[in-house]
Motif scaffolding. Structure first.
Motif, PDB file in Angstrom:
ATOM      1  N   ARG A   1      -1.410   3.755  -1.660  1.00  0.00           N
ATOM      2  CA  ARG A   1      -2.359   4.222  -0.635  1.00  0.00           C
ATOM      3  C   ARG A   1      -3.010   5.534  -1.067  1.00  0.00           C
ATOM      4  O   ARG A   1      -4.221   5.733  -0.905  1.00  0.00           O
ATOM      5  CB  ARG A   1      -1.644   4.399   0.702  1.00  0.00           C
ATOM      6  CG  ARG A   1      -2.550   4.826   1.850  1.00  0.00           C
ATOM      7  CD  ARG A   1      -1.764   5.004   3.135  1.00  0.00           C
ATOM      8  NE  ARG A   1      -1.100   3.764   3.518  1.00  0.00           N
ATOM      9  CZ  ARG A   1      -1.676   2.797   4.245  1.00  0.00           C
ATOM     10  NH1 ARG A   1      -2.922   2.944   4.670  1.00  0.00           N
ATOM     11  NH2 ARG A   1      -1.013   1.702   4.535  1.00  0.00           N
ATOM     12  N   HIS A   2      -2.215   6.444  -1.604  1.00  0.00           N
ATOM     13  CA  HIS A   2      -2.766   7.715  -2.066  1.00  0.00           C
ATOM     14  C   HIS A   2      -3.744   7.507  -3.213  1.00  0.00           C
ATOM     15  O   HIS A   2      -4.792   8.164  -3.285  1.00  0.00           O
ATOM     16  CB  HIS A   2      -1.640   8.651  -2.513  1.00  0.00           C
ATOM     17  CG  HIS A   2      -0.699   9.038  -1.422  1.00  0.00           C
ATOM     18  ND1 HIS A   2       0.644   9.241  -1.633  1.00  0.00           N
ATOM     19  CD2 HIS A   2      -0.906   9.248  -0.090  1.00  0.00           C
ATOM     20  CE1 HIS A   2       1.224   9.579  -0.489  1.00  0.00           C
ATOM     21  NE2 HIS A   2       0.307   9.576   0.462  1.00  0.00           N
TER      22      HIS A   2
ATOM     23  N   GLU B   1      -8.318  -3.901   7.089  1.00  0.00           N
ATOM     24  CA  GLU B   1      -7.850  -2.670   6.445  1.00  0.00           C
ATOM     25  C   GLU B   1      -8.898  -2.106   5.490  1.00  0.00           C
ATOM     26  O   GLU B   1      -9.014  -0.888   5.325  1.00  0.00           O
ATOM     27  CB  GLU B   1      -6.538  -2.919   5.705  1.00  0.00           C
ATOM     28  CG  GLU B   1      -5.348  -3.109   6.617  1.00  0.00           C
ATOM     29  CD  GLU B   1      -4.018  -2.958   5.877  1.00  0.00           C
ATOM     30  OE1 GLU B   1      -3.568  -1.821   5.716  1.00  0.00           O
ATOM     31  OE2 GLU B   1      -3.479  -3.998   5.480  1.00  0.00           O
TER      32      GLU B   1
ATOM     33  N   SER C   1       6.203  11.341  -4.748  1.00  0.00           N
ATOM     34  CA  SER C   1       5.882  10.825  -3.413  1.00  0.00           C
ATOM     35  C   SER C   1       4.581  10.025  -3.386  1.00  0.00           C
ATOM     36  O   SER C   1       4.214   9.455  -2.349  1.00  0.00           O
ATOM     37  CB  SER C   1       5.783  11.977  -2.413  1.00  0.00           C
ATOM     38  OG  SER C   1       4.717  12.861  -2.764  1.00  0.00           O
TER      39      SER C   1
ATOM     40  N   TYR D   1       0.826  -1.207   0.000  1.00  0.00           N
ATOM     41  CA  TYR D   1       0.000   0.000   0.000  1.00  0.00           C
ATOM     42  C   TYR D   1       0.864   1.261   0.000  1.00  0.00           C
ATOM     43  O   TYR D   1       0.479   2.285  -0.566  1.00  0.00           O
ATOM     44  CB  TYR D   1      -0.944   0.008   1.199  1.00  0.00           C
ATOM     45  CG  TYR D   1      -2.010  -1.067   1.138  1.00  0.00           C
ATOM     46  CD1 TYR D   1      -2.914  -1.107   0.086  1.00  0.00           C
ATOM     47  CD2 TYR D   1      -2.105  -2.036   2.134  1.00  0.00           C
ATOM     48  CE1 TYR D   1      -3.895  -2.092   0.020  1.00  0.00           C
ATOM     49  CE2 TYR D   1      -3.068  -3.027   2.087  1.00  0.00           C
ATOM     50  CZ  TYR D   1      -3.963  -3.057   1.026  1.00  0.00           C
ATOM     51  OH  TYR D   1      -4.929  -4.033   0.963  1.00  0.00           O
ATOM     52  N   ASP D   2       2.044   1.187   0.613  1.00  0.00           N
ATOM     53  CA  ASP D   2       2.902   2.364   0.705  1.00  0.00           C
ATOM     54  C   ASP D   2       4.064   2.336  -0.289  1.00  0.00           C
ATOM     55  O   ASP D   2       5.017   3.121  -0.170  1.00  0.00           O
ATOM     56  CB  ASP D   2       3.413   2.523   2.137  1.00  0.00           C
ATOM     57  CG  ASP D   2       2.270   2.812   3.104  1.00  0.00           C
ATOM     58  OD1 ASP D   2       1.506   3.762   2.837  1.00  0.00           O
ATOM     59  OD2 ASP D   2       2.116   2.077   4.102  1.00  0.00           O
ATOM     60  N   THR D   3       3.974   1.470  -1.266  1.00  0.00           N
ATOM     61  CA  THR D   3       4.970   1.454  -2.339  1.00  0.00           C
ATOM     62  C   THR D   3       4.808   2.699  -3.198  1.00  0.00           C
ATOM     63  O   THR D   3       3.691   2.990  -3.658  1.00  0.00           O
ATOM     64  CB  THR D   3       4.804   0.211  -3.219  1.00  0.00           C
ATOM     65  OG1 THR D   3       5.024  -0.969  -2.440  1.00  0.00           O
ATOM     66  CG2 THR D   3       5.780   0.236  -4.383  1.00  0.00           C
ATOM     67  N   PRO D   4       5.874   3.467  -3.418  1.00  0.00           N
ATOM     68  CA  PRO D   4       5.766   4.607  -4.337  1.00  0.00           C
ATOM     69  C   PRO D   4       5.372   4.145  -5.739  1.00  0.00           C
ATOM     70  O   PRO D   4       5.904   3.150  -6.249  1.00  0.00           O
ATOM     71  CB  PRO D   4       7.176   5.205  -4.317  1.00  0.00           C
ATOM     72  CG  PRO D   4       7.763   4.766  -3.011  1.00  0.00           C
ATOM     73  CD  PRO D   4       7.194   3.393  -2.784  1.00  0.00           C
TER      74      PRO D   4
ATOM     75  N   GLY E   1      -1.344  12.917  -0.946  1.00  0.00           N
ATOM     76  CA  GLY E   1      -1.598  12.618   0.456  1.00  0.00           C
ATOM     77  C   GLY E   1      -2.090  13.794   1.274  1.00  0.00           C
ATOM     78  O   GLY E   1      -2.523  13.610   2.417  1.00  0.00           O
TER      79      GLY E   1
ATOM     80  N   LEU F   1      -9.308   2.053   2.246  1.00  0.00           N
ATOM     81  CA  LEU F   1      -8.439   1.857   1.094  1.00  0.00           C
ATOM     82  C   LEU F   1      -9.269   1.354  -0.084  1.00  0.00           C
ATOM     83  O   LEU F   1      -9.569   0.173  -0.191  1.00  0.00           O
ATOM     84  CB  LEU F   1      -7.322   0.858   1.427  1.00  0.00           C
ATOM     85  CG  LEU F   1      -6.294   1.335   2.450  1.00  0.00           C
ATOM     86  CD1 LEU F   1      -5.323   0.213   2.802  1.00  0.00           C
ATOM     87  CD2 LEU F   1      -5.540   2.557   1.940  1.00  0.00           C
TER      88      LEU F   1
ATOM     89  N   THR G   1       1.862   7.187  -3.558  1.00  0.00           N
ATOM     90  CA  THR G   1       1.877   5.756  -3.276  1.00  0.00           C
ATOM     91  C   THR G   1       0.550   5.128  -3.686  1.00  0.00           C
ATOM     92  O   THR G   1      -0.427   5.831  -3.991  1.00  0.00           O
ATOM     93  CB  THR G   1       2.089   5.497  -1.777  1.00  0.00           C
ATOM     94  OG1 THR G   1       0.934   6.012  -1.060  1.00  0.00           O
ATOM     95  CG2 THR G   1       3.346   6.180  -1.249  1.00  0.00           C
TER      96      THR G   1
END
Length: 362
Positions: free
Chosen positions: A104-105, A274, A100, A82-85, A145, A295, A102
């Motif tokens: 997640r964004h 999640e 920046s 989820y936080d992989t760029p 974000g 998410l 990801t």
């Protein structure tokens, strides 16, 4: 529970008889059991072809439930987190300060590119490379974000290009291989309808003229992104294209998909938590409403007060369709329809009825 089927059928029949709707499907699962499978009206008012449970409906953004699930399954493979760029998989996307961003964004609609670039029109949606190149070169409206705002059409291409670069496969193939075939729903869920299946589709109709739709938000979204129009949903090129911001499905199929999700057949318990956890709260920069997102899904049920249904998640579709699930009650609901309305009155009525019958005891 057996009483819900005739109650839902009665509402559908009434909506069609009153002229409020033309054709509808509603399906509901509870704890993996199909408890409602109801249809009413005609799928095509030109031929009087009736709606059946097998009728396919192009349901606009309600199809984002399929897109988000593919993102979760992609994370489950370990190919991406989820936080992989995004730039680790898609280097070009880092232009104009988007490095920046990801996954997640992307899933919380906070990546900062809610609108299609102005040189992209509806006809370009069938050209995957053109759209993704334009998105990679787009300047974000906010730092990834920092804010959230509904990514109406861009969402599916963002998730889809990340998935394509991670797996080498387009979204339509991932939907089939990861979800539809394993669940026995390969004739119910589509990004891009095969030519052989086009005759199963309901023909959409505009409840109000597209020109009467509001364009108040055109400063953010392009006008065509704001107006779900029957012409788009009846276009055979669009229907056959892989456009994972939009989806074509049966109510029975997409409700079964979410029932499998709730039952742990697609992701594990930790990941399901999640799905129903708050990942972003803020003011939607497109519509101005308070937004509470997990998410890949807005949290809460249509019409419920904020926080009242914290484990409910799903997507509405332009024109009035609605798909939702609730991890607490084990309920999975879907409603598809052919008349595009600027409101969700029919979905609200059926959702309220379903929740009253299947919700937790007061």
């Amino acid at each position: 529970m057996p009483a819900l089927q005739p109650k839902v059928q009665g509402v559908l029949d009434e909506l069609v008889a009153s002229g409020a709707e033309t054709g509808l499907q509603t399906a509901v699962h509870q704890h993996g059991v199909l408890v409602v499978d109801a249809v009413a009206g005609v799928a095509d008012d030109r031929t009087e072809r009736r709606v059946t449970p097998e009728t396919l409906f192009f349901s606009f953004s309600a199809g984002k439930v399929m897109t988000s699930l593919i993102a979760h399954l992609l994370v489950g493979t370990g190919a991406v987190g989820y936080d992989t760029p995004v730039v680790e998989l898609w280097p070009e996307f880092g232009a104009y300060g988007k490095e920046s961003a990801t996954l997640r964004h992307v899933l919380t609609h906070s990546v900062g590119v809610p609108a299609m670039p102005r040189d992209i029109g509806p006809a370009d949606l069938t050209d995957w490379s053109r759209v993704c190149t334009a998105l990679a070169d787009a300047e974000p409206r906010w730092r990834p974000g920092a804010e959230t705002g509904y990514h109406a059409f861009t969402f599916g291409f963002l998730v889809g290009e990340i998935a394509r670069r991670a797996t080498g496969k387009p979204m339509r193939q991932l939907l089939r291989e990861w979800i539809a075939v394993p669940l026995g729903l390969d004739s119910d869920l589509y990004f891009g309808v095969p030519a052989t299946e086009l005759d199963r589709l309901a023909r959409l109709e505009d409840g109000v003229p597209p020109s009467a739709a509001s364009s108040d938000d055109a400063a953010v979204l392009t006008p065509w992104e704001m107006r779900p129009a029957a012409d788009l949903g009846n276009d055979r090129e669009i229907l056959q294209a892989d456009i994972p911001s939009l989806g074509t499905f049966t109510a029975r199929g997409v409700a079964a998909m979410n029932a499998a999700l709730l039952a742990g057949r697609l992701i594990d318990t930790r990941q399901l938590r999640e799905v129903t956890a708050v990942a972003f709260e803020g003011t939607d920069q497109v519509f101005g409403n308070p937004a509470r997102l997990a998410l890949g899904y807005p949290l809460g049920r249509l019409g419920a007060r904020p926080g009242e249904t914290p484990t409910a998640f799903g997507w509405v579709g332009g024109g009035g369709s609605y798909v939702w699930a609730d991890a607490t009650t084990g309920t999975s609901f879907a409603m598809t329809k052919s008349r595009l309305t600027p409101h969700f009155d029919s979905a609200q009525r059926l959702t309220d009825l379903t929740a009253a019958e299947l919700g937790p005891p007061a």
